[in-house]
Each structure stands twice: as C-alpha cells, then as structure tokens.
Design a protein around this motif. Sequence first.
Motif, PDB file in Angstrom:
ATOM      1  N   GLY A  71       0.886  -1.404   0.123  1.00  0.00           N
ATOM      2  CA  GLY A  71      -0.129   0.100   0.074  1.00  0.00           C
ATOM      3  C   GLY A  71       0.853   1.261  -0.016  1.00  0.00           C
ATOM      4  N   PRO A  72       0.323   2.493  -0.081  1.00  0.00           N
ATOM      5  CA  PRO A  72       1.219   3.772   0.018  1.00  0.00           C
ATOM      6  C   PRO A  72       1.807   3.878   1.471  1.00  0.00           C
ATOM      7  CG  PRO A  72      -1.280   3.884  -0.933  1.00  0.00           C
ATOM      8  CD  PRO A  72      -1.150   2.665  -0.285  1.00  0.00           C
ATOM      9  N   GLU A  73       1.171   3.557   2.403  1.00  0.00           N
ATOM     10  CA  GLU A  73       1.678   3.294   3.706  1.00  0.00           C
ATOM     11  C   GLU A  73       1.348   2.199   4.450  1.00  0.00           C
ATOM     12  OE1 GLU A  73       1.111   6.827   6.168  1.00  0.00           O
ATOM     13  OE2 GLU A  73       1.754   8.082   4.927  1.00  0.00           O
ATOM     14  N   LEU A  74       2.267   1.554   5.244  1.00  0.00           N
ATOM     15  CA  LEU A  74       1.768   0.335   5.830  1.00  0.00           C
ATOM     16  C   LEU A  74       2.006   0.677   7.437  1.00  0.00           C
ATOM     17  CD1 LEU A  74       4.043  -2.082   3.648  1.00  0.00           C
ATOM     18  CD2 LEU A  74       1.514  -1.424   3.140  1.00  0.00           C
ATOM     19  N   ASN A  75       1.051   0.001   8.036  1.00  0.00           N
ATOM     20  CA  ASN A  75       0.863  -0.285   9.443  1.00  0.00           C
ATOM     21  C   ASN A  75       0.431  -1.561   9.719  1.00  0.00           C
ATOM     22  OD1 ASN A  75       1.183   2.789  10.714  1.00  0.00           O
ATOM     23  ND2 ASN A  75      -0.390   3.109   8.797  1.00  0.00           N
ATOM     24  N   PHE A  76       1.251  -2.273  10.464  1.00  0.00           N
ATOM     25  CA  PHE A  76       0.704  -3.702  10.755  1.00  0.00           C
ATOM     26  C   PHE A  76       1.543  -3.915  12.028  1.00  0.00           C
ATOM     27  CE2 PHE A  76       4.320  -3.779   7.886  1.00  0.00           C
ATOM     28  CZ  PHE A  76       5.053  -4.741   8.265  1.00  0.00           C
ATOM     29  N   SER A  77       1.134  -4.972  12.735  1.00  0.00           N
ATOM     30  CA  SER A  77       1.976  -5.390  13.986  1.00  0.00           C
ATOM     31  C   SER A  77       2.019  -7.049  13.789  1.00  0.00           C
ATOM     32  CB  SER A  77       1.006  -5.279  15.402  1.00  0.00           C
ATOM     33  OG  SER A  77      -0.395  -6.047  15.094  1.00  0.00           O
ATOM     34  N   LEU A  78       3.262  -7.520  14.229  1.00  0.00           N
ATOM     35  CA  LEU A  78       3.546  -8.936  14.628  1.00  0.00           C
ATOM     36  C   LEU A  78       4.491  -9.338  15.661  1.00  0.00           C
ATOM     37  CD1 LEU A  78       6.638  -9.092  13.437  1.00  0.00           C
ATOM     38  CD2 LEU A  78       5.783  -8.415  11.281  1.00  0.00           C
ATOM     39  N   ASP A  79       4.227 -10.263  16.020  1.00  0.00           N
ATOM     40  CA  ASP A  79       5.053 -10.968  17.145  1.00  0.00           C
ATOM     41  C   ASP A  79       5.929 -11.918  16.667  1.00  0.00           C
ATOM     42  OD1 ASP A  79       6.101 -11.622  19.692  1.00  0.00           O
ATOM     43  OD2 ASP A  79       4.119 -12.505  20.343  1.00  0.00           O
ATOM     44  N   ALA A  80       7.423 -11.263  16.502  1.00  0.00           N
ATOM     45  CA  ALA A  80       8.287 -12.011  15.437  1.00  0.00           C
ATOM     46  C   ALA A  80       8.903 -13.110  16.192  1.00  0.00           C
ATOM     47  CB  ALA A  80       9.337 -11.113  14.989  1.00  0.00           C
ATOM     48  N   PRO A  81       8.752 -14.432  15.700  1.00  0.00           N
ATOM     49  CA  PRO A  81       9.744 -15.203  16.298  1.00  0.00           C
ATOM     50  C   PRO A  81      11.173 -15.059  15.967  1.00  0.00           C
ATOM     51  CG  PRO A  81       7.830 -16.291  14.570  1.00  0.00           C
ATOM     52  CD  PRO A  81       8.107 -15.021  14.356  1.00  0.00           C
ATOM     53  N   ASP A  82      11.926 -15.993  16.673  1.00  0.00           N
ATOM     54  CA  ASP A  82      13.453 -15.515  16.621  1.00  0.00           C
ATOM     55  C   ASP A  82      14.272 -16.076  15.062  1.00  0.00           C
ATOM     56  OD1 ASP A  82      13.435 -14.704  19.215  1.00  0.00           O
ATOM     57  OD2 ASP A  82      13.972 -16.641  19.854  1.00  0.00           O
ATOM     58  N   ASP A  83      13.458 -16.905  14.462  1.00  0.00           N
ATOM     59  CA  ASP A  83      14.071 -17.231  12.983  1.00  0.00           C
ATOM     60  C   ASP A  83      13.541 -16.404  11.934  1.00  0.00           C
ATOM     61  OD1 ASP A  83      11.494 -18.402  13.224  1.00  0.00           O
ATOM     62  OD2 ASP A  83      12.085 -20.177  12.389  1.00  0.00           O
ATOM     63  N   ILE A  84      12.951 -15.184  12.050  1.00  0.00           N
ATOM     64  CA  ILE A  84      12.135 -14.748  11.020  1.00  0.00           C
ATOM     65  C   ILE A  84      12.739 -13.172  10.820  1.00  0.00           C
ATOM     66  CG2 ILE A  84       9.888 -15.733  11.149  1.00  0.00           C
ATOM     67  CD1 ILE A  84       9.909 -12.199  11.486  1.00  0.00           C
ATOM     68  N   SER A  85      12.511 -12.588   9.545  1.00  0.00           N
ATOM     69  CA  SER A  85      13.248 -11.280   9.203  1.00  0.00           C
ATOM     70  C   SER A  85      12.209 -10.760   8.768  1.00  0.00           C
ATOM     71  CB  SER A  85      14.422 -11.288   8.486  1.00  0.00           C
ATOM     72  OG  SER A  85      15.604 -11.846   9.390  1.00  0.00           O
ATOM     73  N   LEU A  86      12.061  -9.443   8.331  1.00  0.00           N
ATOM     74  CA  LEU A  86      11.213  -8.587   7.946  1.00  0.00           C
ATOM     75  C   LEU A  86      11.872  -7.858   6.575  1.00  0.00           C
ATOM     76  CD1 LEU A  86       8.389  -7.178   7.730  1.00  0.00           C
ATOM     77  CD2 LEU A  86       9.319  -5.376   9.019  1.00  0.00           C
ATOM     78  N   LEU A  87      11.085  -7.855   5.334  1.00  0.00           N
ATOM     79  CA  LEU A  87      11.890  -7.335   4.227  1.00  0.00           C
ATOM     80  C   LEU A  87      11.041  -6.188   3.823  1.00  0.00           C
ATOM     81  CD1 LEU A  87      13.341  -9.162   0.909  1.00  0.00           C
ATOM     82  CD2 LEU A  87      11.300  -7.554   0.839  1.00  0.00           C
ATOM     83  N   VAL A  88      11.619  -5.090   3.782  1.00  0.00           N
ATOM     84  CA  VAL A  88      10.755  -3.968   3.103  1.00  0.00           C
ATOM     85  C   VAL A  88      11.388  -3.284   1.771  1.00  0.00           C
ATOM     86  CG1 VAL A  88      10.316  -1.601   3.731  1.00  0.00           C
ATOM     87  CG2 VAL A  88      10.568  -3.058   5.703  1.00  0.00           C
ATOM     88  N   ALA A  89      10.468  -3.244   0.727  1.00  0.00           N
ATOM     89  CA  ALA A  89      10.730  -2.920  -0.509  1.00  0.00           C
ATOM     90  C   ALA A  89       9.790  -1.979  -1.138  1.00  0.00           C
ATOM     91  CB  ALA A  89      11.096  -4.114  -1.480  1.00  0.00           C
ATOM     92  N   SER A  90       9.966  -1.704  -2.318  1.00  0.00           N
ATOM     93  CA  SER A  90       9.138  -0.933  -3.285  1.00  0.00           C
ATOM     94  C   SER A  90       8.574  -1.906  -4.234  1.00  0.00           C
ATOM     95  CB  SER A  90       9.440   0.439  -3.751  1.00  0.00           C
ATOM     96  OG  SER A  90       8.797   0.977  -4.344  1.00  0.00           O
ATOM     97  N   ASP A  91       9.033  -1.814  -5.504  1.00  0.00           N
ATOM     98  CA  ASP A  91       8.813  -3.018  -6.487  1.00  0.00           C
ATOM     99  C   ASP A  91      10.134  -3.614  -7.007  1.00  0.00           C
ATOM    100  OD1 ASP A  91      10.387  -0.812  -7.849  1.00  0.00           O
ATOM    101  OD2 ASP A  91       8.512  -0.068  -9.016  1.00  0.00           O
ATOM    102  N   GLY A  92      11.410  -3.341  -6.359  1.00  0.00           N
ATOM    103  CA  GLY A  92      12.289  -4.184  -6.853  1.00  0.00           C
ATOM    104  C   GLY A  92      13.256  -3.201  -7.437  1.00  0.00           C
ATOM    105  N   THR A  93      12.700  -2.405  -8.232  1.00  0.00           N
ATOM    106  CA  THR A  93      13.470  -1.340  -9.148  1.00  0.00           C
ATOM    107  C   THR A  93      13.704  -0.061  -8.196  1.00  0.00           C
ATOM    108  OG1 THR A  93      12.717  -2.569 -10.823  1.00  0.00           O
ATOM    109  CG2 THR A  93      13.568  -0.277 -11.201  1.00  0.00           C
ATOM    110  N   SER A  94      12.625   0.559  -7.626  1.00  0.00           N
ATOM    111  CA  SER A  94      12.921   1.692  -6.918  1.00  0.00           C
ATOM    112  C   SER A  94      13.674   1.503  -5.657  1.00  0.00           C
ATOM    113  CB  SER A  94      11.377   2.455  -6.875  1.00  0.00           C
ATOM    114  OG  SER A  94      10.873   2.537  -8.012  1.00  0.00           O
ATOM    115  N   ALA A  95      14.008   2.629  -4.888  1.00  0.00           N
ATOM    116  CA  ALA A  95      14.418   2.620  -3.566  1.00  0.00           C
ATOM    117  C   ALA A  95      13.675   1.994  -2.696  1.00  0.00           C
ATOM    118  CB  ALA A  95      14.988   3.878  -3.098  1.00  0.00           C
TER     119      ALA A  95
END
Length: 590
Positions: free
Chosen positions: A127-151
């Motif tokens: 979406g244009p802006e993101l707001n969400f919550s999670l309870d991250a386990p120790d073996d996960i990571s979060l990836l943040v991107a646009s479309d792979g081409t833009s910053a």
Amino acid sequence: MRFVFAVVTLVVAALLVLLGLAQRTVFAPPDSVTSSITTRSDAPVTVIPAKALKGFAGRESIHIEGGSKAFAAYGRTTDIRGWVGDASYNQVSFDKTTQKLVTKTVQGDATTPDPADSDLWYQQYSGPELNFSLDAPDDISLLVASDGTSAAPKTVSVTWPLSTATPLVGPLISAGLLVFVVGILLFAWAIRHHRRTRGPRRNSGSRTRLPRSERRGSVRATRRAALGTGAGRGSRGRRMTAVVPVVLVATLGLAGCSSDYWPQPSSDGATSAATPTASATAVPQASDLQPPAVTTAQANRIVQRITATQNTADKNLDATLAATRFTGPALALRKANYAIRKADKTAAAPLSIPSGTVTLTLPQQVDTWPRTVFAVVQDSAADSKVSPVGVMLVQESARDPYKVDYLVGLEAGAKIPRVAPASIGAARLAPDVKLLTMEPDQLAAAYADILKSADASPSAKFFQKDGDTLRDKIGKPYKDAKKAKLPATASIAYTSDVGADPSIAFATIDAGAIVSVSLDEIETVKPTKAGAEVNTEGEVKSLSGVSKSTKGIVASYGVQLLFSVPPVGSSDKIVLLGFSQGLTSAKEAS
C-alpha cells in the motif's frame, strides 16, 4: 495527646493513598517506546532481522512510509537472505547502548525482482503506507521494498509496548486504608476517653447542697447529657460499625484488581521441566533437523496460486503461462495436450489439481535450494468423484516460484505411508540410496519392464499387483490387443525410456519412501510392405499433423508414477499409489 496521634495517623493514611494514586497518574510509566530509521541510500530492499525487531519485548507495531509504493513481507531469515542474494540492501540492527534502531547499507546489485507474491513469504503487506503488527519469532526477518527497481521506502519505525505495571500501588493504597481505619479508631478512642474523664466543674460560691441521693441523680443526668442518650450512643456505634466494612470492602476490592498493581514473584525460581530420556524410537525434534521448506499455510497458498494459474492456462491453452507453474514431465504433458486441443476441440483436458483442500503436506528438510514439497489435494466438493491428486513441487532458487514437477491421480484405496508432520518435514533421499528394497532411480525401468512383460518380468516379484490399474490401461494386455487389431500391412513395436527428470524420494516414518519417477512409453507403427501407408487418428493425428505416412509414426506417451517403497529387508512390496499418462509427442518416422 490521643487526638494528636489520631490526626497524625489520618494524615499518614492520606499521604499513603495519594502516593499510591500518584503511581498511576503523575509517576505512571510510558506505555510504549518507538524507534525510527530513515535511509538515504537507493538500495531496493531493507532487511530487519528478528534481533532488531526484538529490541524490546512485546508485539511490534510497524509503520512504513516514504515512497510511491510500500511493500513488506516477513519470512524465515534464511529465505529472506536467499531472496535478497547479491542485491544492495539496508541492514537494520538494534543498538543496545542507545536502545535505538540503526542501519547501514550493504552494496550489491541495484535491482531485484518484484517481491510481491513470492512463495517464500509467511505474510505480505502492500500500500502507499503500511501499518501492521506482528510478534516476530526468533528465526524470521522483515523485508521492506517498493517494486524491486525503486529504492525501498525511506522511513521505518517500530513501536514496542512497555510494561505499565506499578507494583507499589496496591501495597501503598492498602496500607493507607489500613492506617485510615487505625486513625478512625484512635480518634473514636480519644473522644470516648475525653468524655469519660469530663466531670461537673466545682463552684466556689455559696450554694444550697442537695441531698446525697438527689446529688447523685443530678450527676448521672449531667453525664448522660454529656455523653448523649442511649439511642445516640447506639447511633454512633452503628455509624462507626458501618465505616469499617466500607473501608475493608474497598481494600479487598483493590486487592482483587489488576496484577499490575502488586509485586509479582520472580520466575527465576520456577521448577525446571524434567529432562526426557533419549530413545531409539523417539521422533527427532525440529530443533535437531534442518527446517521444513514450507509451512502448512504456505503450502496451501502455493497450491491455490498454482491452481489459479493452471485453470487459466488450461482454459486459454496457454503453454507459456503454464510454464510459470509447471515443469518437467508435468509441463511436457500439458504442452502436448494444449496442442492437441487446439486441433481437436473434443479432446479431453489433462489431469488437473482440483480446487480443494491440501490434506497432506510433506516439505523437504532443507535451508538451501533447490527445494521440494509433496502434497495431496482433495476436491472440496462433498459429492465429487474426482480422485485426490499427488503433487511434487520444486523450487529451483529463492526467487523462483514453486512449480509442479509430477502430478498424479491417486489410485482408489491408495494409502499414503505414515510421514512426519509438516512442522518437521522429511529428508529427500538420494536417487541411488541403498536403504530401500529398490533404488529410486531403478524404479522406472523396472516398472516399464512389467508393463511390457507383465508377470514374466523379473521385476514383477517386487511390485504389488492388486490395485494397480495402470497395467490394464497401458500394460501387456493393452499392447497385445492393439497389436492384434493392426492389419497385416503394418507392425507395431514398443520401447521404454526412463524419464529425463530425476526421481524424487521422501523418507517415511517406517524408513521407507514415497517416490516419484517418470518414463516414456514409445509406440512405433510402420508399414510392412512397399507402398503401404500407416493411417493416424485421434490425438496422434492432432499432435503430429500427419494423417497418413509411408514411413511410419512414432508416438511417445509420458507416464508419471508415484510409488510407496518399503525399507530394505522388508517383506512388503512396492505399491503404485498413483499415476498419470498422456501423449507427449507424435511425429513421422525418419
């Protein structure tokens, strides 16, 4: 002096109660803490590992903005790293000294594929802006991107809840109420003592003395007037009696309120769990093994995506679209079928994955690539007569989607061997493993010989005949009947080749294996006399585009097979669990 003690006690009580209330107002701790990062690089991806997400305890609330489009997904850390590969990315970490998120840029390739809908993600957001919550386990990571081409989006903030416990509130207010009760009792005692010690004052003037009996009565009347009537004393007693229960009820009510208001016992002294005794038959724990390739939720989502692509490709006879989700023998069969159906609208569609439920998920234990998953899919319709299908899915690299390599319809009454739960997965066995009654890469050739020679085949003793319907469909009886129908001017010959794709074998709990293999059944029809012609019909005619030939026709039928293979030393036989077969090529003989 007694009044002084009572007043001091009441003042102390008020101070204790006010101090307790201040713990929840003036001195109340903040309920959350937020840390933000702002990146200035052009890296297409930002990666936030679990250690950074767990900078503070509690469920993380994440806000992402700064770009025309925002995308975020979380998944297993090894999967995130595999997908990012050699691309530039912003690496986020948590500085324990400053207790803030920090970032640095790792240089690499300037772009990545669009990360949306990768089969690796546990969950994704866009979406244009993101707001969400999670309870991250120790073996996960979060990836943040646009479309792979833009910053990647520039600003990422993480908010953690803080404990708002104030363990002194309960003790302070309870102590204040208790001291208040004591103060009231002291005040009542002081009043009572004061009134008891008060007597009639002496009068120095001359006064007629009353008789003793009248004087005593007058004193008693005076005291009664000073202390009040009997009814008055009872009224005060009742009022005092009412005050104490009210205060006690308030104290007990406070004692029953939130545990945040009271000190909690330390968990350091908790009794440790008993250590389990090792056993030769114990199922290995997930922590002792490589992680499963996918979760059950991922497998369901992957199958749904494949089914949607399959249905569209089958409807439009689009082999290019099918190739995005099919590979190997499963794709070869579909491509040929599409070509046949374009020439003959009445031709049957190929075996398809039903729109239903994944009833069995068996992922490979692996953290590298390629990866494999076996699944059984059942049609969701209650009255459906469509048999369940077995699907072998493969993922060649982190950025590739899972594709169907083998697709078979299960035999009626087929019983899948007991396998490990999806949360543990199973090992993929080598094609030449010696722990089974027959090596996986020998199964296709052995079964092909049974289709050619039936019980006369040396391999027949290893395979169970009951329940094997493929022998009647394309086995020796079928071949003999087709040969008998040919005119004297033509001959037919049958040969078999092991499929080009390698076998896929998954270990089962009983030390056996579930094995997928493929073979090509080649049928060659040639004229036996000079000038004679061979006529084609049906699918062979549609696929080859040849109606008659003086040279002959070579048709190849792809056969996909699913077997249950017992462990070496077992008296059980190899069982055909399912199959699919169809024409994959047809051409004029050279």
